[in-house]
Design a protein around this motif. Structure first.
Motif, mmCIF file in Angstrom:
data_model
loop_
_atom_site.group_PDB
_atom_site.id
_atom_site.type_symbol
_atom_site.label_atom_id
_atom_site.label_comp_id
_atom_site.label_asym_id
_atom_site.label_seq_id
_atom_site.Cartn_x
_atom_site.Cartn_y
_atom_site.Cartn_z
ATOM 1 N N TYR A 56 0.838 -1.205 0.000
ATOM 2 C CA TYR A 56 0.000 0.000 0.000
ATOM 3 C C TYR A 56 0.864 1.242 0.000
ATOM 4 O O TYR A 56 2.067 1.184 0.264
ATOM 5 N N GLU A 57 0.225 2.353 -0.290
ATOM 6 C CA GLU A 57 0.819 3.679 -0.163
ATOM 7 C C GLU A 57 -0.030 4.447 0.836
ATOM 8 O O GLU A 57 -1.256 4.331 0.831
ATOM 9 N N ARG A 78 -3.758 3.618 -0.170
ATOM 10 C CA ARG A 78 -4.131 3.219 -1.524
ATOM 11 C C ARG A 78 -3.387 1.960 -1.942
ATOM 12 O O ARG A 78 -2.260 1.742 -1.538
ATOM 13 N N CYS A 79 -4.040 1.193 -2.777
ATOM 14 C CA CYS A 79 -3.431 0.040 -3.438
ATOM 15 C C CYS A 79 -3.486 0.350 -4.925
ATOM 16 O O CYS A 79 -4.560 0.332 -5.531
ATOM 17 N N THR A 80 -2.329 0.650 -5.498
ATOM 18 C CA THR A 80 -2.274 1.149 -6.870
ATOM 19 C C THR A 80 -2.761 0.141 -7.900
ATOM 20 O O THR A 80 -3.166 0.542 -8.994
ATOM 21 N N GLU A 81 -2.774 -1.129 -7.566
ATOM 22 C CA GLU A 81 -3.247 -2.141 -8.513
ATOM 23 C C GLU A 81 -4.723 -1.965 -8.858
ATOM 24 O O GLU A 81 -5.203 -2.532 -9.832
ATOM 25 N N GLN A 86 -8.436 3.402 -6.233
ATOM 26 C CA GLN A 86 -7.412 2.711 -5.469
ATOM 27 C C GLN A 86 -7.419 2.986 -3.973
ATOM 28 O O GLN A 86 -6.699 2.352 -3.228
ATOM 29 N N GLN A 87 -8.243 3.913 -3.501
ATOM 30 C CA GLN A 87 -8.304 4.189 -2.070
ATOM 31 C C GLN A 87 -8.999 3.024 -1.368
ATOM 32 O O GLN A 87 -10.092 2.617 -1.737
#
Length: 117
Positions: A56-57, A78-81, A86-87
């Motif tokens: 995650y970010e 966020r999970c960019t995938e 993505q939030q």
């Protein structure tokens, strides 16, 4: 501290990963020091994601649309995938403490995208 699971509804048009009806895993940390409450909330959600093995970010200066967060500031994970939606976590401080909500369906989508389920 308070943990809860709630069924929630939104009025916006449904989109991929953004459903009209969704489940939210929530956490509230009540204390008179909002900075401490946010720090503790972030530690808990980071520990939870780490225990799942989820990448995650975190954005600790996210501007949240909900007016009850102090000065409109909050945090997001966020999970960019997941692309445009993505939030996975949104939270922040308010007068009585801090808290966050995790979109359960979006969490499951993120775990699937990262090969965890």
């Amino acid at each position: 501290m308070l943990f809860y699971i709630a069924r929630c509804y939104r009025y916006e048009r449904p989109q991929a990963g953004r459903y009209r009806e969704f489940s939210q895993l929530g956490f509230e940390y009540l204390c008179p020091d909002p900075e401490l409450a946010v720090k503790r909330s972030q530690e808990i959600v980071i520990g939870f994601f780490d225990s799942l093995g989820l990448g995650y970010e975190i954005d600790g200066s996210a501007r949240r649309g909900l007016s009850y967060y102090l000065n409109g500031r909050g945090f997001e994970m966020r999970c960019t995938e997941l692309g445009a939606q993505q939030q996975v976590v949104g939270g922040g401080a308010y007068r009585e403490g801090a808290g966050f909500g995790i979109g359960a369906e979006r969490l499951l989508l993120a775990m699937a995208a990262q090969g965890l389920v």
